[in-house]
Design a protein around this motif. Structure first.
Motif, PDB file in Angstrom:
ATOM      1  N   ASP A 153       0.770  -1.182  -0.092  1.00  0.00           N
ATOM      2  CA  ASP A 153      -0.065   0.010   0.209  1.00  0.00           C
ATOM      3  C   ASP A 153       0.953   1.298  -0.033  1.00  0.00           C
ATOM      4  O   ASP A 153       0.246   2.333  -0.311  1.00  0.00           O
ATOM      5  CB  ASP A 153      -0.951   0.063   1.128  1.00  0.00           C
ATOM      6  CG  ASP A 153      -1.842  -1.062   1.325  1.00  0.00           C
ATOM      7  OD1 ASP A 153      -2.085  -1.698   0.257  1.00  0.00           O
ATOM      8  OD2 ASP A 153      -2.334  -1.594   2.351  1.00  0.00           O
ATOM      9  N   ARG A 154       2.036   1.121   0.232  1.00  0.00           N
ATOM     10  CA  ARG A 154       2.928   2.415   0.303  1.00  0.00           C
ATOM     11  C   ARG A 154       4.215   2.199  -0.071  1.00  0.00           C
ATOM     12  O   ARG A 154       4.979   1.022   0.214  1.00  0.00           O
ATOM     13  CB  ARG A 154       3.104   2.730   1.898  1.00  0.00           C
ATOM     14  CG  ARG A 154       3.884   3.888   2.210  1.00  0.00           C
ATOM     15  CD  ARG A 154       3.761   4.398   3.703  1.00  0.00           C
ATOM     16  NE  ARG A 154       2.332   4.745   3.968  1.00  0.00           N
ATOM     17  CZ  ARG A 154       2.122   4.548   5.314  1.00  0.00           C
ATOM     18  NH1 ARG A 154       2.632   4.305   6.236  1.00  0.00           N
ATOM     19  NH2 ARG A 154       0.558   5.048   5.558  1.00  0.00           N
ATOM     20  N   GLU A 211       1.302   6.518  -1.892  1.00  0.00           N
ATOM     21  CA  GLU A 211       0.516   5.748  -1.449  1.00  0.00           C
ATOM     22  C   GLU A 211      -0.636   5.763  -2.532  1.00  0.00           C
ATOM     23  O   GLU A 211      -0.579   6.318  -3.626  1.00  0.00           O
ATOM     24  CB  GLU A 211      -0.430   6.066  -0.003  1.00  0.00           C
ATOM     25  CG  GLU A 211       0.552   5.994   0.995  1.00  0.00           C
ATOM     26  CD  GLU A 211      -0.112   6.102   2.492  1.00  0.00           C
ATOM     27  OE1 GLU A 211      -1.343   5.740   2.206  1.00  0.00           O
ATOM     28  OE2 GLU A 211       0.631   6.620   3.092  1.00  0.00           O
ATOM     29  N   GLU A 212      -1.535   4.844  -2.649  1.00  0.00           N
ATOM     30  CA  GLU A 212      -2.755   4.661  -3.521  1.00  0.00           C
ATOM     31  C   GLU A 212      -3.236   5.903  -3.990  1.00  0.00           C
ATOM     32  O   GLU A 212      -3.882   6.464  -2.930  1.00  0.00           O
ATOM     33  CB  GLU A 212      -3.550   3.563  -3.480  1.00  0.00           C
ATOM     34  CG  GLU A 212      -4.577   3.195  -4.516  1.00  0.00           C
ATOM     35  CD  GLU A 212      -5.344   2.138  -4.269  1.00  0.00           C
ATOM     36  OE1 GLU A 212      -6.613   2.068  -5.084  1.00  0.00           O
ATOM     37  OE2 GLU A 212      -4.991   1.199  -3.509  1.00  0.00           O
ATOM     38  N   GLY A 213      -3.073   6.586  -5.176  1.00  0.00           N
ATOM     39  CA  GLY A 213      -4.056   7.911  -5.395  1.00  0.00           C
ATOM     40  C   GLY A 213      -3.262   9.116  -4.904  1.00  0.00           C
ATOM     41  O   GLY A 213      -3.618  10.350  -5.599  1.00  0.00           O
TER      42      GLY A 213
END
Length: 105
Positions: free
Chosen positions: A23-24, A38-40
């Motif tokens: 995720d990171r 991170e996602e987005g």
């Protein structure tokens, strides 16, 4: 982060340190440039090179190359104790990206 992409990115961006989880992702170059993604979203910090843009270029290469799995990579140890990372065949060496660091104010 996908292990195969981590290996590919490490070969393409020598001297850039990476750590992360699915995720990171955190990258830094030891000279003051870094990015936390991170996602987005991504937070870029420091001066000098734009690691985020460099990572995006390497990611596009990896995706365009079919997102090769970890088993498609190999390592050859050289006579001087170094090593070369290759993709699918020992003569297809994955070398440093030929990018010029983008300077930010």
């Amino acid at each position: 982060m996908d292990l195969a992409f981590g290996l590919y990115a490490g070969a393409r961006l020598p001297g850039v340190h990476m750590t992360g989880s699915p995720d990171r992702l955190f990258l830094w170059d030891g000279a003051g440039a870094g990015v936390l993604a991170e996602e987005g979203w991504a937070a870029v910090y420091g001066r000098g090179r734009d690691l985020w843009q460099e990572l995006l270029c390497v990611w596009r290469e990896y995706v365009t190359g079919g997102r090769p799995p970890l088993g498609d990579f190999g390592v050859t140890v050289t006579e001087d104790g170094g090593f070369r990372i290759w993709l699918r065949t020992p003569d297809a060496v994955v070398g440093p990206a030929l990018t010029v660091p983008t300077l930010r104010p």
